[in-house]
Design an enzyme around this catalytic site. Structure first.
Site, short mmCIF file in Angstrom:
data_model
loop_
_atom_site.label_atom_id
_atom_site.label_comp_id
_atom_site.label_asym_id
_atom_site.label_seq_id
_atom_site.Cartn_x
_atom_site.Cartn_y
_atom_site.Cartn_z
N MET B 1 0.85 -1.19 0.00
CA MET B 1 0.00 0.00 0.00
C MET B 1 0.89 1.25 0.00
O MET B 1 2.09 1.19 0.15
CB MET B 1 -0.92 0.00 1.23
CG MET B 1 -1.81 -1.21 1.31
SD MET B 1 -3.09 -1.21 0.05
CE MET B 1 -4.39 -0.38 0.96
N CYS B 2 0.26 2.39 -0.15
CA CYS B 2 0.99 3.64 -0.32
C CYS B 2 0.38 4.68 0.62
O CYS B 2 -0.55 4.39 1.34
CB CYS B 2 0.85 4.13 -1.76
SG CYS B 2 1.24 2.86 -2.97
N GLU B 3 0.94 5.88 0.61
CA GLU B 3 0.31 6.98 1.33
C GLU B 3 0.15 8.18 0.42
O GLU B 3 0.92 8.38 -0.52
CB GLU B 3 1.11 7.33 2.60
CG GLU B 3 1.01 6.23 3.66
CD GLU B 3 1.19 6.74 5.09
OE1 GLU B 3 0.98 7.95 5.36
OE2 GLU B 3 1.55 5.91 5.95
N ILE B 78 3.70 8.57 -1.78
CA ILE B 78 4.87 7.73 -1.54
C ILE B 78 4.43 6.29 -1.74
O ILE B 78 3.34 5.90 -1.35
CB ILE B 78 5.48 7.95 -0.13
CG1 ILE B 78 4.41 7.89 0.97
CG2 ILE B 78 6.23 9.28 -0.07
CD1 ILE B 78 4.96 8.04 2.38
#
Lengths: 267, 267
Positions: B1-3, B78
């Site tokens: 997963m990412c932010e 990110i």
């Protein structure tokens, strides 16, 4: 008017030396102070840096001179505004996606914006004749290739349209899909290919000399194309008005001048 | 997963403080080390910086922390790779032109790439599910708006498609056309609006405090939206799964949650 710079390289290569001389012309040794942009292909990915400030004063440009990004295809532009205000959206190079590739375009020219046909598929974000021209050109290419293939498969169409546009005024063009770099000379473009044995070179616009032998391998082949030669101790090839060339991974693979087409082969 | 991270501001504002905390999560305080990207709108123009390196090690990220670019709309991402290799073309945010505007998209999610319908008009350059989703979403929007208008005119369509996609898996979305920032919460998004009287704030991910009163005017209104709150001494609003919001020039102008729509007015 503006100035153009491109690089095509066999192996990922940084353009710091050429770029250092080139950005001097953006406000110091040349009048092209209304913004600059540079695009680096890394595989199918792209990094595009732009600033509306003169290249010689831009923090982005000085960062890039000290941060050598390695690439096989680069296009850069310094702007002296004629059509369109000084702003980020009017700063070249321009980019659009076609066929799952990012296409990049930089232009040095002057023509009536109303002479450029209305673009299909793509629309300009800014006010320049150059971006409208790019949108039209890429839209025509997209129609004729049915949104398939790479630049190298559609050079005839590209060239035909560049010749047409050239009748409306000055229009020096650099365009890339990441693999090929297409250049069209309307009035002024020069190029040089460097390969082993590598020598030294000195910039015209800054007192800087590089010994390419120290920063290359025997396998490197690098072509630099620019509005005007960037070094004062090497022999650059001057293109003829109406001549186009395609460079791929360092080498010129095709030259066209009027009806004459030369396919170059490189071992 | 990412932010994900976004900012919407009434007056051009730099995001250096928030970005400094955010990039710490790209390899230092968080595992999102597979590249970062950040896009700044300046009028209709856009600057997009990307790197496939961890944000905490990237020379581009450190340059940006020291070079405060002022913008009214920012989107950043990110990456912690799941679909698609670590490379520039797989790094968010993604961009395409529609209606003469540059549209920007960043995504935090996980779904089967084959569940995403085939995009029309736009094609992915990289291999991520996120870019395919963006291409499909923008193509649908383009069809329904006949390539006219701005994001704010087509929020119903956008929201309907986000709800549909949300059924296939996690899909937190940030999207902008330069004026509006649309955010869709599938699982996790928080936001905060700062306005006068401004106070101090301390980053969660770095020992850094800012006194906003010293760097703002009374007229400033700034909203920051992020996967997780970036400061540990302010109250952030946590969005509900299925909730969407539109921010314009600092303020939330519309909230939707299921059938409930709230139009906010700000004097």
């Amino acid at each position: 008017m503006c100035e153009l710079l491109a690089m095509s390289a066999k192996l990922p290569t940084d353009i710091s030396f050429s770029f250092t001389g080139f950005v001097e012309r953006s406000g110091r040794t040349g009048p092209h102070k209304d913004g600059f942009g540079i695009c680096f292909y890394e595989g199918k990915g792209v990094r595009l840096f732009k600033d509306h400030l003169p290249g010689c004063e831009s923090p982005v440009a000085s960062f890039l001179q000290g941060y050598p990004i390695k690439s096989t295809a680069v296009i850069s532009h310094i702007r002296q505004a004629n059509v369109g205000q000084i702003s980020l959206e009017n700063t070249h190079p321009f980019q659009r996606e076609m066929c799952g590739r990012i296409w990049t375009f930089a232009h040095n020219g002057q023509m009536k914006i109303e002479d450029i046909p209305e673009p299909r598929h793509y629309r300009p974000v800014g006010q320049t004749d150059s971006e409208k021209l790019f949108c039209w050109l890429l839209g025509e290419l997209r129609d004729s290739c049915n949104n398939q293939g790479r630049m190298r498969d559609h050079i005839d169409t590209l060239e035909k349209h560049c010749n047409r546009i050239n009748q409306y005024g000055v229009s020096n063009i650099m365009m890339s899909d990441g693999d090929s770099i297409f250049v069209y000379c309307s009035t002024k473009l020069s190029w040089i290919t460097r390969r082993a044995p590598f020598g030294k070179a000195h910039l015209t616009d800054a007192d800087l000399t590089i010994d390419f032998a120290e920063v290359t391998t025997e396998d490197d082949v690098v072509t630099v194309i620019a509005t005007q030669p960037l070094t004062d101790d090497e022999t650059w090839h001057q293109m003829r008005p109406g001549e186009s060339r395609i460079f791929e991974f360092g080498d010129c693979v095709q030259t066209r001048y009027g009806p004459e087409i030369i396919h170059h082969s490189h071992s």
